[in-house]
Design a protein around this motif. Structure first.
Motif, PDB file in Angstrom:
ATOM      1  N   LEU A   1       0.836  -1.205   0.000  1.00  0.00           N
ATOM      2  CA  LEU A   1       0.000   0.000   0.000  1.00  0.00           C
ATOM      3  C   LEU A   1       0.867   1.248   0.000  1.00  0.00           C
ATOM      4  N   ALA A   2       2.021   1.165   0.637  1.00  0.00           N
ATOM      5  CA  ALA A   2       2.940   2.310   0.658  1.00  0.00           C
ATOM      6  C   ALA A   2       3.407   2.654  -0.759  1.00  0.00           C
ATOM      7  N   GLU A   3       3.676   1.616  -1.567  1.00  0.00           N
ATOM      8  CA  GLU A   3       4.084   1.853  -2.957  1.00  0.00           C
ATOM      9  C   GLU A   3       2.943   2.432  -3.776  1.00  0.00           C
ATOM     10  N   VAL A   4       1.731   1.944  -3.545  1.00  0.00           N
ATOM     11  CA  VAL A   4       0.557   2.481  -4.249  1.00  0.00           C
ATOM     12  C   VAL A   4       0.429   3.974  -3.993  1.00  0.00           C
ATOM     13  N   ALA A   5       0.615   4.365  -2.730  1.00  0.00           N
ATOM     14  CA  ALA A   5       0.515   5.783  -2.374  1.00  0.00           C
ATOM     15  C   ALA A   5       1.677   6.592  -2.958  1.00  0.00           C
ATOM     16  N   LYS A   6       2.893   6.076  -2.810  1.00  0.00           N
ATOM     17  CA  LYS A   6       4.080   6.804  -3.268  1.00  0.00           C
ATOM     18  C   LYS A   6       4.078   6.997  -4.778  1.00  0.00           C
ATOM     19  N   LYS A   7       3.613   6.000  -5.521  1.00  0.00           N
ATOM     20  CA  LYS A   7       3.607   6.063  -6.985  1.00  0.00           C
ATOM     21  C   LYS A   7       2.357   6.734  -7.546  1.00  0.00           C
ATOM     22  N   LYS A   8       1.481   7.209  -6.635  1.00  0.00           N
ATOM     23  CA  LYS A   8       0.265   7.939  -7.036  1.00  0.00           C
ATOM     24  C   LYS A   8      -0.652   7.095  -7.920  1.00  0.00           C
ATOM     25  N   PHE A   9      -0.780   5.813  -7.616  1.00  0.00           N
ATOM     26  CA  PHE A   9      -1.661   4.944  -8.390  1.00  0.00           C
ATOM     27  C   PHE A   9      -3.116   5.377  -8.198  1.00  0.00           C
ATOM     28  N   THR A  10      -3.900   5.253  -9.253  1.00  0.00           N
ATOM     29  CA  THR A  10      -5.340   5.442  -9.119  1.00  0.00           C
ATOM     30  C   THR A  10      -5.946   4.130  -8.636  1.00  0.00           C
ATOM     31  N   VAL A  11      -6.788   4.220  -7.614  1.00  0.00           N
ATOM     32  CA  VAL A  11      -7.359   3.039  -6.967  1.00  0.00           C
ATOM     33  C   VAL A  11      -8.850   2.965  -7.269  1.00  0.00           C
TER      34      VAL A  11
ATOM     35  N   HIS B   1      -0.686   6.954   7.934  1.00  0.00           N
ATOM     36  CA  HIS B   1       0.376   7.449   7.058  1.00  0.00           C
ATOM     37  C   HIS B   1      -0.040   8.773   6.428  1.00  0.00           C
ATOM     38  N   PRO B   2      -0.179   9.819   7.231  1.00  0.00           N
ATOM     39  CA  PRO B   2      -0.689  11.110   6.727  1.00  0.00           C
ATOM     40  C   PRO B   2       0.198  11.743   5.660  1.00  0.00           C
ATOM     41  N   ASN B   3       1.457  11.354   5.582  1.00  0.00           N
ATOM     42  CA  ASN B   3       2.364  11.931   4.583  1.00  0.00           C
ATOM     43  C   ASN B   3       2.529  11.059   3.339  1.00  0.00           C
ATOM     44  N   ASN B   4       1.810   9.962   3.302  1.00  0.00           N
ATOM     45  CA  ASN B   4       1.904   9.072   2.144  1.00  0.00           C
ATOM     46  C   ASN B   4       0.556   8.382   1.933  1.00  0.00           C
ATOM     47  N   LYS B   5      -0.464   9.183   1.644  1.00  0.00           N
ATOM     48  CA  LYS B   5      -1.833   8.685   1.573  1.00  0.00           C
ATOM     49  C   LYS B   5      -2.175   8.097   0.209  1.00  0.00           C
ATOM     50  N   ILE B   6      -3.062   7.111   0.252  1.00  0.00           N
ATOM     51  CA  ILE B   6      -3.661   6.556  -0.953  1.00  0.00           C
ATOM     52  C   ILE B   6      -4.834   7.444  -1.355  1.00  0.00           C
ATOM     53  N   ASN B   7      -5.038   7.607  -2.660  1.00  0.00           N
ATOM     54  CA  ASN B   7      -6.172   8.403  -3.137  1.00  0.00           C
ATOM     55  C   ASN B   7      -7.426   7.532  -3.061  1.00  0.00           C
ATOM     56  N   LEU B   8      -8.092   7.543  -1.919  1.00  0.00           N
ATOM     57  CA  LEU B   8      -9.227   6.670  -1.643  1.00  0.00           C
ATOM     58  C   LEU B   8     -10.536   7.387  -1.920  1.00  0.00           C
ATOM     59  N   LYS B   9     -11.393   6.746  -2.724  1.00  0.00           N
ATOM     60  CA  LYS B   9     -12.727   7.289  -3.011  1.00  0.00           C
ATOM     61  C   LYS B   9     -13.780   6.253  -2.662  1.00  0.00           C
ATOM     62  N   GLY B  10     -14.854   6.713  -2.042  1.00  0.00           N
ATOM     63  CA  GLY B  10     -15.929   5.818  -1.656  1.00  0.00           C
ATOM     64  C   GLY B  10     -17.080   5.851  -2.655  1.00  0.00           C
ATOM     65  N   ILE B  11     -17.758   4.712  -2.791  1.00  0.00           N
ATOM     66  CA  ILE B  11     -18.927   4.610  -3.661  1.00  0.00           C
ATOM     67  C   ILE B  11     -19.974   3.745  -2.976  1.00  0.00           C
ATOM     68  N   GLY B  12     -21.072   3.456  -3.700  1.00  0.00           N
ATOM     69  CA  GLY B  12     -22.080   2.519  -3.208  1.00  0.00           C
ATOM     70  C   GLY B  12     -21.658   1.103  -3.505  1.00  0.00           C
ATOM     71  N   ASP B  13     -22.613   0.222  -3.628  1.00  0.00           N
ATOM     72  CA  ASP B  13     -22.309  -1.198  -3.884  1.00  0.00           C
ATOM     73  C   ASP B  13     -21.687  -1.401  -5.265  1.00  0.00           C
ATOM     74  N   GLN B  14     -20.760  -2.342  -5.339  1.00  0.00           N
ATOM     75  CA  GLN B  14     -20.139  -2.703  -6.602  1.00  0.00           C
ATOM     76  C   GLN B  14     -19.639  -4.143  -6.506  1.00  0.00           C
ATOM     77  N   THR B  15     -19.881  -4.939  -7.542  1.00  0.00           N
ATOM     78  CA  THR B  15     -19.431  -6.326  -7.520  1.00  0.00           C
ATOM     79  C   THR B  15     -17.936  -6.397  -7.791  1.00  0.00           C
ATOM     80  N   THR B  16     -17.337  -7.511  -7.387  1.00  0.00           N
ATOM     81  CA  THR B  16     -15.916  -7.739  -7.648  1.00  0.00           C
ATOM     82  C   THR B  16     -15.629  -7.697  -9.142  1.00  0.00           C
TER      83      THR B  16
END
Length: 279
Positions: A133-143, A163-178
């Motif tokens: 997860l640290a790499e995801v945040a550091k590399k600015k991956f879209t999640v 990890h306030p200095n290395n956050k993941i760009n997290l967005k919330g939504i409603g239900d979604q299937t795998t």
């Protein structure tokens, strides 16, 4: 006198029949337990013509068999409706990959752990790669956005809080299937999704899944049944805990893991420490 003796014999016969009827009568009816399960969570829960299948479905059938005082009845619905119904008391038990969450553990009863999930990063085969997860945040991956009622949302939100200095760009939504979520990774709309390994494997042979790969394990999470808080469900929780302890100790959970989850999660490094960690 003859009439009196006849009346006495009739009365005695009636008492005898009543006594036999009482002895041979049916046992008290089992208490119905209303279980809610979210749609679209294969191979953990599969909606079949014979009720819930998959890992948790089969586990619940075993619990139902071993606890004759209860009769478990499963309803499939959206994940948001699972929690709305659990909160109101419409359902007694919620069944899925429910990991530790402080708020939920305060709002509901929870059982001992009923399974162990191997968490991975799911990425495109020819796309960007990360192994933490640290790499995801550091590399600015879209999640891929995560349902706010999903345990994965809490996991990622907790990571950001720690990890306030290395956050993941997290967005919330409603239900979604795998399947729908992973299609968005396969198409290139997002760089990565966070899922248990078994969820990734369940779509690996689909058109979208063939364009995906999974990272090495990034952690293990225990899952738990959640129960509406009531006096009767407090008793039910104790009964389920005793049964879950037995099914873990006698190897039944491990058997189901190998059958449905594509690997034996109980044999992975750190499994002993991670299992039932928040009980």
């Amino acid at each position: 006198m003859k009439l009196c003796r006849l009346i006495n014999r009739v009365a005695l016969t009636g008492l005898t029949i009543l006594g036999l009827s009482t002895i041979a009568g049916p046992a008290s009816a089992a208490t119905t337990v209303r279980v809610a399960a979210p749609n679209g969570n294969s191979p953990y829960i599969i909606n079949t013509d014979h009720g819930a299948g998959g890992y948790y479905g089969e586990l619940l059938k075993k619990i139902d068999q071993d606890l004759p005082q209860y009769k478990f009845k499963t309803t499939f619905t959206s994940q948001n409706a699972v929690f709305a119904g659990l909160q109101s008391g419409k359902y007694d038990v919620a069944m899925s990959n429910f990991w530790y969450n402080k708020e939920r553990f305060n709002n509901y009863y929870h059982t001992r752990a009923n399974g162990l999930d191997d968490l991975r990063l799911v990425e495109r085969k020819n796309g960007k790669k990360a192994n933490s997860l640290a790499e995801v945040a550091k590399k600015k991956f879209t999640v891929v956005p995560v349902s706010t009622s999903d345990a994965r949302y809490s996991l990622l939100a907790n990571y950001n809080q720690q990890h306030p200095n290395n956050k993941i760009n997290l967005k919330g939504i409603g239900d979604q299937t795998t399947g729908d979520a992973l299609k968005q990774v396969a198409s290139g709309k997002y760089d990565v999704a966070v899922y248990p390994y078994a969820a990734y494997k369940s779509v690996q042979t689909t058109a979208a899944g063939k364009n995906l790969t999974a990272s090495k394990s990034i952690g293990l999470q225990s899952s738990y049944f959640l129960l509406h808080k009531s006096a009767s469900n407090k008793k039910l929780t104790k009964a389920m805990n005793k049964e879950l302890q037995k099914l873990h100790d006698d190897g039944y959970m491990e058997k189901l893991t190998k059958k449905y989850l594509y690997e034996n999660t109980f044999k992975l490094p750190g499994a002993q420490k991670a299992f039932n960690a928040h009980n």
